[in-house]
Design a protein around this motif. Structure first.
Motif, mmCIF file in Angstrom:
data_model
loop_
_atom_site.group_PDB
_atom_site.id
_atom_site.type_symbol
_atom_site.label_atom_id
_atom_site.label_comp_id
_atom_site.label_asym_id
_atom_site.label_seq_id
_atom_site.Cartn_x
_atom_site.Cartn_y
_atom_site.Cartn_z
ATOM 1 N N MET A 60 -8.398 -5.572 -17.862
ATOM 2 C CA MET A 60 -7.071 -4.970 -17.698
ATOM 3 C C MET A 60 -6.939 -3.677 -18.505
ATOM 4 O O MET A 60 -6.414 -2.668 -18.013
ATOM 5 C CB MET A 60 -5.990 -5.973 -18.113
ATOM 6 N N PHE A 61 -7.424 -3.700 -19.747
ATOM 7 C CA PHE A 61 -7.329 -2.498 -20.573
ATOM 8 C C PHE A 61 -8.194 -1.373 -19.992
ATOM 9 O O PHE A 61 -7.800 -0.202 -20.016
ATOM 10 C CB PHE A 61 -7.752 -2.805 -22.008
ATOM 11 N N ALA A 62 -9.371 -1.741 -19.467
ATOM 12 C CA ALA A 62 -10.224 -0.722 -18.845
ATOM 13 C C ALA A 62 -9.553 -0.120 -17.611
ATOM 14 O O ALA A 62 -9.656 1.086 -17.355
ATOM 15 C CB ALA A 62 -11.577 -1.333 -18.480
ATOM 16 N N SER A 121 -15.782 -1.387 -18.468
ATOM 17 C CA SER A 121 -15.530 -2.328 -17.370
ATOM 18 C C SER A 121 -16.554 -3.459 -17.295
ATOM 19 O O SER A 121 -17.759 -3.219 -17.380
ATOM 20 C CB SER A 121 -15.535 -1.564 -16.042
ATOM 21 N N PRO A 122 -16.095 -4.713 -17.103
ATOM 22 C CA PRO A 122 -17.003 -5.848 -16.924
ATOM 23 C C PRO A 122 -17.202 -6.236 -15.458
ATOM 24 O O PRO A 122 -17.521 -7.397 -15.157
ATOM 25 C CB PRO A 122 -16.290 -6.967 -17.682
ATOM 26 N N LEU A 123 -16.993 -5.316 -14.508
ATOM 27 C CA LEU A 123 -17.054 -5.654 -13.086
ATOM 28 C C LEU A 123 -18.475 -5.845 -12.564
ATOM 29 O O LEU A 123 -18.662 -6.456 -11.515
ATOM 30 C CB LEU A 123 -16.361 -4.551 -12.262
ATOM 31 N N ILE A 151 -6.832 -8.682 -10.322
ATOM 32 C CA ILE A 151 -6.304 -8.229 -11.622
ATOM 33 C C ILE A 151 -6.277 -6.703 -11.685
ATOM 34 O O ILE A 151 -5.307 -6.093 -12.139
ATOM 35 C CB ILE A 151 -7.149 -8.814 -12.770
ATOM 36 N N SER A 152 -7.350 -6.093 -11.214
ATOM 37 C CA SER A 152 -7.444 -4.633 -11.259
ATOM 38 C C SER A 152 -6.382 -3.987 -10.380
ATOM 39 O O SER A 152 -5.715 -3.024 -10.795
ATOM 40 C CB SER A 152 -8.849 -4.189 -10.815
ATOM 41 N N LEU A 153 -6.212 -4.502 -9.158
ATOM 42 C CA LEU A 153 -5.209 -3.936 -8.254
ATOM 43 C C LEU A 153 -3.802 -4.110 -8.808
ATOM 44 O O LEU A 153 -2.979 -3.185 -8.747
ATOM 45 C CB LEU A 153 -5.314 -4.599 -6.880
ATOM 46 N N THR A 178 -1.571 -0.929 -9.878
ATOM 47 C CA THR A 178 -0.339 -0.745 -9.109
ATOM 48 C C THR A 178 0.873 -0.673 -10.033
ATOM 49 O O THR A 178 1.752 0.185 -9.864
ATOM 50 C CB THR A 178 -0.162 -1.893 -8.101
ATOM 51 N N LEU A 179 0.930 -1.568 -11.009
ATOM 52 C CA LEU A 179 2.044 -1.535 -11.962
ATOM 53 C C LEU A 179 2.063 -0.223 -12.736
ATOM 54 O O LEU A 179 3.130 0.365 -12.972
ATOM 55 C CB LEU A 179 1.943 -2.723 -12.932
ATOM 56 N N TYR A 180 0.880 0.256 -13.133
ATOM 57 C CA TYR A 180 0.834 1.519 -13.881
ATOM 58 C C TYR A 180 1.380 2.660 -13.027
ATOM 59 O O TYR A 180 2.220 3.449 -13.489
ATOM 60 C CB TYR A 180 -0.593 1.836 -14.324
ATOM 61 N N PHE A 181 0.895 2.780 -11.794
ATOM 62 C CA PHE A 181 1.308 3.911 -10.960
ATOM 63 C C PHE A 181 2.759 3.774 -10.480
ATOM 64 O O PHE A 181 3.359 4.765 -10.072
ATOM 65 C CB PHE A 181 0.374 4.061 -9.761
#
Length: 473
Positions: free
Chosen positions: A51-53, A76-78, A110-112, A116-119
């Protein structure tokens, strides 16, 4: 004694095979298995790091900062679930495949959600170039994902771990497409979301496919199928997924190349054809999708036959399907030339500079006046101090100055006089001293602050203070 010579390969083919062998420094099979399985899990601190990444990458894309985006990709751990998916397919471990797919889906969700919340919350809503670059995947993204995946899985199967994985994370760019997809969701732009998520899918599929290729080449232990037909079905399904994912990118790459070729030819054509005429190209707009070339000219008006002759030469420049639109000044504006335009621009610049200089001069004069007033106050305050000490020798520690009132920070500073006295003057005397101070400083708001040296309460501007309490025994 001479050291024994190192045995040399018997032929050039053996020398090349020895040089490029992936088996010499390969880690133990059990160590590879433990390492790749451990990277699949997404629990504990890993979701938080993800999430932080994502937040870091979203900020980098939002502010067009390459350095911030690269830092987010390093965090990133993806990569773990994607490589684990390829490893599971390579050894036919379908429980591992299902676990890898589940963790990859959770990571993507989680990434999406985070992006999305940030933007949705950020005040910067303009799409920067770094965001737009993740919306048009092509064949080159397939090649990058495949080459990066091959490098990554080879690095992870070595005894000596190298810095391959951070480089692969940067090259394949898994996080920026997810952040761009979140931008598309936040702004309701489904074309941006679709292009970015397709790029993320390309990276996932071809990194996993690269892992399958290397695992098969290294002949790592894998499960055997009782039914050979099922093994063939699994391989065909994997190949179908790879083809379905990769084929659209070929079309997109072809369209990208075609658009770039059109833009290059159109710019060269406009530069060459309008250079000889006594006109200047003010603006050129190119629309590769509609094959439209739009040119805005300033200077003498070109006649219609001249423009028709220029259009006739489009085919010779490789722009046979293009359409040329020319915008010129109207007949009454035909006398406009570049010289007058430059003169107007220079006049505006001079006028703006003159206004800025006048504002600066006014500020300088204001500061000079303040400094002059400060210079005049210094001898006046010294004279007031001497006069007060001469009239009231029982008072000491005399301080004359100017201060800003706490409730009026923007107001002018007020003069004041403070002193410590062995005994405080009476109320009438305090009023007389306050009136003298106002006249002497030329300010009706001047303040007088006198206090007793042995703890008596102070008196201000002639207002009588309460009687002092006797000193404690």
């Amino acid at each position: 004694m001479n050291a024994p010579d190192t045995p040399r390969p018997a032929s050039l083919r053996e020398a090349i095979a020895h040089r490029f062998s992936l088996l010499d420094d390969k880690a133990d099979d059990d160590e590879i298995d433990r390492s790749l399985r451990a990277g699949v899990e997404l629990r504990g601190a890993t979701p938080w790091i993800l999430m932080f990444a994502i937040v870091i990458a979203s900020v980098g894309l939002n502010t067009n900062s390459n350095a911030v985006i690269i830092g987010a990709m390093l965090v990133s751990p993806l990569m773990g679930p994607i490589v684990g998916l390829g490893y599971g397919l390579g050894i036919y471990d379908f429980p591992l495949v299902r676990r890898s797919l589940a963790n990859l889906a959770i990571a993507a969700a989680i990434s999406l959600l985070t992006s999305t919340l940030y933007f949705m919350l950020t005040p910067l809503d303009e799409a920067q170039s770094e965001l737009l670059a993740r919306t048009t995947p092509s064949l080159w993204d397939v090649l990058i994902a495949l080459a990066g995946g091959l490098a990554g899985i080879i690095g992870q199967t070595r005894r000596e771990k190298s810095n391959v994985l951070p480089g692969v994370a940067i090259a394949t760019a898994l996080m920026p497409p997810l952040c761009t997809a979140g931008y598309g969701l936040a702004n309701g732009d489904w074309s941006v979301f679709g292009g970015a998520f397709y790029l993320f899918s390309i990276n996932c599929v071809f990194i996993a496919f690269a892992a399958v290729i290397v695992i098969e080449f290294l002949r790592l232990p894998h499960r055997k199928f009782v039914d050979p037909r099922r093994e063939r079905h699994v391989k065909r399904a994997l190949l179908a997924v790879v083809l379905i994912t990769g084929l659209p990118s070929i079309y997109l790459a072809t369209r990208l190349v075609d658009n770039e070729v059109f833009k290059s030819r159109a710019r060269d054509f406009v530069r060459r054809e309008f250079k000889a005429a006594r006109v200047h190209v003010l603006e050129t707009r190119l629309a590769p999708a509609s094959r439209q070339i739009e040119v805005t000219l300033i200077g003498p008006r070109l006649p219609a036959p001249a423009i028709g002759a220029i259009e006739a030469r489009l085919a010779g420049a490789g722009l046979a399907d293009a359409r040329l639109s020319v915008h010129q000044a109207q007949a009454e504006d035909a006398k406009i030339d570049v010289g007058s335009l430059k003169a107007d621009i220079l006049a505006d610049i001079v006028r703006n500079n003159q206004q800025a200089l006048e504002e600066k001069d006014a500020t300088i004069e204001k500061l000079k006046a303040q400094l002059g007033a400060q210079g005049e106050w210094a001898p006046q305050s010294g004279a007031v101090t001497l006069e007060f000490e001469a009239q009231y020798p029982q008072c000491g520690n005399v301080l004359v100055g100017r201060a800003i009132q706490p409730g009026n920070p923007g107001g002018a500073p007020l003069p004041f006089l403070s002193a410590d006295c062995r005994r405080l003057p009476k109320a009438a005397e305090m009023a007389r001293i306050g009136a003298w101070l106002k006249v002497r400083t030329g300010n009706p708001d001047a303040r007088l602050v006198l206090s007793a040296r042995r703890g008596a309460l102070l008196r201000q501007s002639g207002v009588p203070a309460a009687p002092s309490a006797p000193p404690g025994r």
